[in-house]
Enzyme design. Structure first.
Site, PDB file in Angstrom:
ATOM      1  N   THR A   1       0.812  -1.230   0.000  1.00  0.00           N
ATOM      2  CA  THR A   1       0.000   0.000   0.000  1.00  0.00           C
ATOM      3  C   THR A   1       0.834   1.263   0.000  1.00  0.00           C
ATOM      4  O   THR A   1       0.448   2.281  -0.557  1.00  0.00           O
ATOM      5  CB  THR A   1      -0.943  -0.025   1.226  1.00  0.00           C
ATOM      6  OG1 THR A   1      -1.882  -1.074   1.044  1.00  0.00           O
ATOM      7  CG2 THR A   1      -1.659   1.281   1.421  1.00  0.00           C
TER       8      THR A   1
ATOM      9  N   THR B   1       1.320  -5.167   3.911  1.00  0.00           N
ATOM     10  CA  THR B   1       1.163  -5.632   5.301  1.00  0.00           C
ATOM     11  C   THR B   1       0.470  -6.991   5.385  1.00  0.00           C
ATOM     12  O   THR B   1       0.647  -7.700   6.360  1.00  0.00           O
ATOM     13  CB  THR B   1       0.316  -4.623   6.103  1.00  0.00           C
ATOM     14  OG1 THR B   1      -0.971  -4.502   5.462  1.00  0.00           O
ATOM     15  CG2 THR B   1       1.000  -3.271   6.163  1.00  0.00           C
TER      16      THR B   1
END
Ligand SMILES: NC(=O)C[C@H](N)C(=O)O
Length: 613
Positions: free
Chosen positions: A32, A136
């Site tokens: 991200t 993540t």
């Protein structure tokens, strides 16, 4: 990639002098942090991240880069940036290596772990630390896998990313990236770590716990290795130190026939049987509480027993976020009797990647693989749950001093220990007193701790030629990369000493060409030339050859120092302990030099020197 600059003041006018620069390689795999919105959804954007970072003053000191001609030394120019000077008066110069395609980490596979590991190995000597930008969602898996794949790691490898893209007004990416860069570039933490929301975790102790919070990760069974608050505070007592002195390598063979089986009430024996059948070779069994499973289901236990008997390795890990597997319950003992190995307090991510790593070790028997699964390899588990931290009171002399200073509470005792023991350890190293070092270590002191000059006991032992102490300290995982306030590492001290005192003209010339300033004195204010003169009578040709420091051009000065040329670190070792060409050196000196050279060679070629793990 390119050469390292001389952090020195000899760039002509003072304003051109460089601060102490350290180098970090940033491997960008995606995630991200570098994503942008495409048609309303987030996806990675190639080359967008570096371009944006170059415009942010907190992430790139453009003036410093131009003033000191940063780009003439560090390539590729468009991928190299430098942070503003840190509170520790260092400049972290970081270079991006961006993968293509950039991945959402949901798409990561063990082959991507191999690519990352191989790049770390390829650039290992050129950088002081490594940062891996990663999504993540599977970051904990990659961090765990890399912790096992990187064998004999001596430098920090820190994974990080973000929950919100760095391009957005409110985001966690900038903080996470800066924190990871400052730790990777300034602290010698020889582990694969994960940095997120002001905390540094051991990579194989962490798990993602929240998909919507900036506090996305937790390390349920081990405190963070560092907290980044007003200052960056490292918990050195928790940092893992390898106890081997073999060379860093990346083990890329990973067995893919592994899986995670989560028990649930009512699970059928057929389900278990189907999951455990070939080609499955290893399974992490996620159990209840402290490692419990139904002991009133003989059909279930029979399927497990049949699988372990045919050679499948099954490891018992708890489904609980926190806690450890013990065999204190009958329901837990049932699994042990069925041949299941205890996984203690490992996370499922760590247990799975460890199993994949161990099963790939073709040279090990089944029993050796099971034993390895129960052994603490990289700090991934607390195998000896009964182990208690040695108390300070085990050391008489600290007690005596404490009583003299009427110190009572544990915190003051620890402060006294931390203040005194580094200097005491250095003194013991100078005198070759291994017993004293052992006593200091038994008190819980980290033998990597440095004295006021930033010199560790290994620096001292290397300089004093205390070969047995060098061997002892390396066996306890003391780092050869720790830099004192002169920028010297123990390895460099040892090699320079051996070259200088042995009058090895060629070797010293190599180091001089590599930018080592022969006029620079070490901790004892002696230059290599003075060491030579001090060790052999009369004016040696060596000192004449080396003492007039050839004035390099400004250009050469700027880029003079670079990692030693290939092989220069592994000095040409004369196998015989006596070097006949220097009869005037005392026997002990000759012996020490030869041994130090062997140690230096061993650090670059483990085949000639082994300490069991
Ligand atoms: N925050 C993130 O990075 C989530 C993203 N889906 C990834 O794992 O790549």
């Amino acid at each position: 990639m390119d050469r390292r600059r001389v952090p020195c003041t000899c760039l002509g006018s003072p304003e051109l002098s460089t601060d102490v620069e350290t180098r970090v390689l940033v491997i960008n795999t995606g995630g991200t942090i570098g994503m942008v919105l495409h048609d309303g959804v987030l996806s990675p954007e190639p080359n967008a991240l570096v371009k944006t970072l170059r415009k942010l003053p907190i992430l790139h000191d453009k003036k410093y880069a131009e003033k000191t001609k940063l780009y003439e030394c560090y390539k590729p120019e468009d991928k190299t940036l430098v942070l503003p000077k840190s509170k520790l008066d260092k400049r972290v110069v970081y270079t991006f290596l961006e993968y293509s395609p950039l991945l959402d980490s949901s798409n990561m596979t063990p082959n991507d772990w191999t690519t990352i590991g191989k790049d770390i190995e390829k650039y290992y000597q050129e950088y002081d630390g490594f940062v891996v930008l990663h999504g993540t969602d599977t970051m904990a898996y990659t961090a765990s896998a890399l912790s096992f794949m990187c064998e004999n790691l001596g430098k920090p490898v820190i994974l990080t990313g973000s929950q919100v893209p760095i391009f957005e007004t409110r985001n966690d990416g900038r903080d996470n990236l800066v924190g990871a860069l400052l730790i990777a570039g300034q602290f010698n933490i020889p582990e694969v770590c994960l940095y997120f929301h002001h905390k540094l975790y051991r990579g194989n102790r962490v798990t993602k716990v929240d998909s919507g919070s900036f506090k996305a990760f937790a390390s349920p069974n081990l405190p963070p290795l560092a907290n980044s608050e007003v200052d960056i505070n490292i918990n050195w007592d928790t940092v893992w130190r390898p106890s081997t002195i073999s060379k860093f390598t990346v083990y890329t063979e990973m067995n893919h026939n592994v899986g995670l089986l989560r028990l649930f009430p009512g699970i059928t024996a057929d389900t278990v049987k189907a999951f455990l059948k070939a080609p499955m070779e290893g399974v992490i069994l996620e159990t209840y509480g402290s490692g419990n499973a139904p002991d009133n289901r003989p059909d279930l236990l029979d399927e497990i027993h049949k699988a372990t008997k045919r050679g499948l390795i099954m490891v018992n890990c708890t489904q609980c976020l926190r806690g450890t597997v013990t065999i204190s319950y009958a329901t837990g003992q049932a699994l042990s009797k069925a041949g299941v190995v205890a996984g203690f307090d490992m996370t499922p991510e760590a247990a799975l990647s460890k199993l994949s790593y161990v099963l790939a070790k073709q040279d090990l028997s089944l029993e050796e693989k099971k034993e390895m699964m129960s052994r603490n390899l990289r700090g991934e588990m607390m195998a000896d749950v009964q182990g208690a931290k040695l108390s300070l009171s085990d050391s008489r002399f600290i007690e005596i001093i404490a009583r003299t200073l009427s110190i009572g509470c544990k915190e003051e005792l620890e402060a006294l220990r931390d203040a005194l023991t580094p200097t005491l350890a250095c003194a013991a190293a100078k005198n070759g007193d291994i017993e004293a070092l052992e006593a200091i270590r038994d008190m819980g002191t980290d033998l990597n701790k440095a004295n006021y000059d930033g010199r560790t006991p290994l620096h001292i032992a290397a300089c004093e030629g205390q070969v047995n102490v060098v061997e002892y300290l390396l066996g306890k995982g003391v780092s050869i990369y720790a830099k004192d306030r002169f920028g010297d590492t123990p390895l460099r001290n040892a090699i320079l000493l051996s070259l200088a005192t042995s009058g090895d003209l060629e070797g010293l010339k190599i180091w001089k060409l590599a930018g080592v300033d022969m006029a620079t004195s070490g901790y004892d204010e002696k230059t290599p030339v003075e060491v030579v003169e001090g060790c052999s009578s009369g004016e040696s040709s060596l000192s004449l050859e080396l003492s007039p420091r050839k004035r390099l051009s400004a250009e050469e000065e700027r880029c003079a120092s670079r990692p030693p040329p290939e092989g220069a670190g592994a000095v040409s070792v004369s196998e015989s302990d006596r070097d006949e060409t220097k009869p005037d050196l005392c026997k002990q000196c000759q012996m020490t030099i030869a041994e130090l050279r062997r140690q230096a060679l061993a650090l670059s070629d483990p085949a000639s020197f082994k300490v069991s793990e």
